[in-house]
Each structure stands twice: as C-alpha cells, then as structure tokens.
Scaffold this active site. Structure first.
Site, PDB file in Angstrom:
ATOM      1  N   ASN A   2      45.351  33.167  39.191  1.00  0.00           N
ATOM      2  CA  ASN A   2      44.555  33.472  40.376  1.00  0.00           C
ATOM      3  C   ASN A   2      45.424  33.318  41.624  1.00  0.00           C
ATOM      4  OD1 ASN A   2      44.329  30.596  39.771  1.00  0.00           O
ATOM      5  ND2 ASN A   2      42.696  30.453  41.291  1.00  0.00           N
ATOM      6  N   ILE A   3      45.163  34.175  42.588  1.00  0.00           N
ATOM      7  CA  ILE A   3      45.928  34.189  43.835  1.00  0.00           C
ATOM      8  C   ILE A   3      44.923  34.215  44.977  1.00  0.00           C
ATOM      9  CG2 ILE A   3      47.647  35.426  45.199  1.00  0.00           C
ATOM     10  CD1 ILE A   3      48.512  36.752  42.466  1.00  0.00           C
ATOM     11  N   GLU A   4      44.786  33.075  45.651  1.00  0.00           N
ATOM     12  CA  GLU A   4      43.814  32.962  46.734  1.00  0.00           C
ATOM     13  C   GLU A   4      44.382  33.491  48.044  1.00  0.00           C
ATOM     14  OE1 GLU A   4      41.225  29.155  45.144  1.00  0.00           O
ATOM     15  OE2 GLU A   4      42.502  28.873  46.883  1.00  0.00           O
ATOM     16  N   CYS A  13      41.440  37.193  40.893  1.00  0.00           N
ATOM     17  CA  CYS A  13      41.307  36.326  39.732  1.00  0.00           C
ATOM     18  C   CYS A  13      42.481  36.511  38.769  1.00  0.00           C
ATOM     19  CB  CYS A  13      40.012  36.630  38.993  1.00  0.00           C
ATOM     20  SG  CYS A  13      38.519  36.325  39.940  1.00  0.00           S
ATOM     21  N   GLU A  18      42.401  36.953  35.547  1.00  0.00           N
ATOM     22  CA  GLU A  18      42.142  38.008  34.582  1.00  0.00           C
ATOM     23  C   GLU A  18      42.494  39.379  35.149  1.00  0.00           C
ATOM     24  OE1 GLU A  18      40.280  35.457  35.594  1.00  0.00           O
ATOM     25  OE2 GLU A  18      38.578  35.146  34.266  1.00  0.00           O
ATOM     26  N   CYS A  45      34.510  35.818  35.772  1.00  0.00           N
ATOM     27  CA  CYS A  45      33.441  36.218  36.693  1.00  0.00           C
ATOM     28  C   CYS A  45      32.943  37.618  36.332  1.00  0.00           C
ATOM     29  CB  CYS A  45      33.947  36.172  38.137  1.00  0.00           C
ATOM     30  SG  CYS A  45      35.054  37.525  38.589  1.00  0.00           S
ATOM     31  N   CYS A  59      35.504  40.476  36.903  1.00  0.00           N
ATOM     32  CA  CYS A  59      36.524  40.528  35.851  1.00  0.00           C
ATOM     33  C   CYS A  59      35.960  41.101  34.556  1.00  0.00           C
ATOM     34  CB  CYS A  59      37.111  39.136  35.612  1.00  0.00           C
ATOM     35  SG  CYS A  59      38.189  38.601  36.951  1.00  0.00           S
TER      36      CYS A  59
END
Length: 138
Positions: A43-45, A54, A56, A92, A95
């Site tokens: 994940n990359i915020e 996300c 995935e 989620c 995804c």
C-alpha cells in the site's frame, strides 16, 4: 513449503516496503500470474487520502503494466505496525472489483494470512458474490 506459504512469504516481504505514514497500517500482496511470475505490491498512502493505492491494486497494476492479464491467486497480509501480531486483512471493495476485471471468480484464490502457516483461502466468488464484470457488458 507449499504454494500458499511461498506467496504469503512474498506478501510479507512486500509489506515491509509499504508507505503508510498516516494510518500506520501496512499491507503487502503477492499476485501469482498464470505465467508463473509473482508480482508484489504494497500500500502507498498519500496526504490526499483518495490518492492512496492498496497493495492488491499495486500488484495488479504492476502485472498489467508488464503485459500479464491472467492470474491464479493472491496472498494478502496486513495490519497496524503498532501491533505485534497481524490479523487477517481482507481486500477492500475496490480491490475486489479490480480482481473481478481480470480473474475468474470461481477459480481465482485469495489467501488471507497472519503468518506463513496461518492462512485462509477463499475464491473471489466467495468474497464478491453476484459480481459485475466484463461479461455483463457484452
């Protein structure tokens, strides 16, 4: 080590690369293509939360950007970096919908893991019943 354990191990490796400075919730994914290649994602915020991606989807987008569009399974691990033991981390809805775009819901396997030996396996159909996909637009 079986196939599931290998994918979980790779997802755990990917989780270490997660960029989650805001939520501190790190997720890793390992996506097995039908070509036998595993595509990892984390994940990359982003400070602008809607721009966050996300793990995935990172794995899927990486695979598709390399020309792979057929998949067999994905392992997902995730949880707060503040907690010693991670819990099962389901994908989620967005995804799941991306998975539906590229995967056969009855055959694609989703491995949710807490460790290399503690995991559960679901089909996409189990996690996304009555899904909408490419066939609905033909």
């Amino acid at each position: 080590m079986n196939r599931y354990e290998e994918l979980v191990e790779m997802a755990l490796e990917a989780r270490k690369l997660a960029y989650a400075p805001y939520s501190k919730f790190k997720v890793g994914a390992a996506l097995l293509g039908k070509n036998g290649v595993v595509y990892k994602g984390c994940n990359i915020e982003n400070a602008s939360y809607p721009a966050t991606n996300c793990a995935e989807r990172t794995a899927f987008f990486s695979a598709v950007s390399e020309g792979q569009k057929e998949f067999e399974a994905i392992a997902i691990v995730g949880g707060s970096e503040k907690v010693k033991d991670i819990e099962f981390c389901a994908p989620c809805g967005v995804c799941r919908q991306v998975m539906r775009e590229f995967c056969n819901p009855e055959k694609f396997e989703i491995i949710l893991a807490r460790s290399k030996t503690d995991y559960k396996v679901f089909t996409l159909a189990e996690l996304l019943p009555m899904s909408f996909g490419p066939d609905n637009l033909r």
